[in-house]
Design a protein around this motif. Sequence first.
Motif, PDB file in Angstrom:
ATOM      1  N   SER A 100      -6.030   2.745   3.550  1.00 52.84           N
ATOM      2  CA  SER A 100      -5.723   1.378   3.979  1.00 52.84           C
ATOM      3  C   SER A 100      -4.419   1.260   4.757  1.00 52.84           C
ATOM      4  O   SER A 100      -4.311   0.434   5.665  1.00 52.84           O
ATOM      5  CB  SER A 100      -5.638   0.457   2.755  1.00 52.84           C
ATOM      6  N   SER A 148      -5.246   3.761  -0.944  1.00 51.11           N
ATOM      7  CA  SER A 148      -4.033   3.284  -0.270  1.00 51.11           C
ATOM      8  C   SER A 148      -3.738   4.117   0.963  1.00 51.11           C
ATOM      9  O   SER A 148      -3.296   3.593   1.989  1.00 51.11           O
ATOM     10  CB  SER A 148      -2.844   3.345  -1.230  1.00 51.11           C
ATOM     11  N   THR A 190       0.827  -1.210   0.000  1.00 54.12           N
ATOM     12  CA  THR A 190       0.000   0.000   0.000  1.00 54.12           C
ATOM     13  C   THR A 190       0.862   1.261   0.000  1.00 54.12           C
ATOM     14  O   THR A 190       0.477   2.269  -0.593  1.00 54.12           O
ATOM     15  CB  THR A 190      -0.992   0.026   1.182  1.00 54.12           C
TER      16      THR A 190
END
Length: 186
Positions: free
Chosen positions: A160, A157, A119
């Motif tokens: 996350s 991203s 990520t």
Amino acid sequence: LEEVLIATLIAVATVLIFLAVTHRFAIGAAADLVGYARAHEMEGLAAVAKTTFKSINALKMTWAQEACIYLFVWMAKFGAAYGVRTGIHVGVDILAERLTGSKRKLITTIAMSGGVLFTAILTWIGTDFVLHVRHGGQTSPDLEMKMWIISVDPMPSIISMPLASRQALRIASGSASPADTERLSD
């Protein structure tokens, strides 16, 4: 956050598609009515139908398809972030499931760290892409908006990465077990 975003994007895309399809059929119906009225020498009806056709045709909906494409891309990207947060993302944990104790903890920590690294790379590449697009000044053909505004590449991203990082640290420190990787938002 992601649930609201995804639901809103679905609603907007659905309404937009409905309006675009209705617009397309209304133009066709008005054109057919003009043709029918002319064929049957109904000048009054032909004039009304022609005015209706021009009015509907003046509403340009060519941008709707491109807008829906971006809305669906956003849905997929934020859906992936939601999947990471709720633990419904695709994972290969067959090795970790067969191990116990400290070996399971180590393998799970390595796997979670790989997810964090992934990520982070996506965030870096996505941000770099958006900055290059902004510098290039590219605009979308139908929406006529700057492409860097439309692009959401790094956003999922960014959402996350902290969740996955926190869970990896919790597993590595022993405050969470490898079985707790299913739901990151707890």
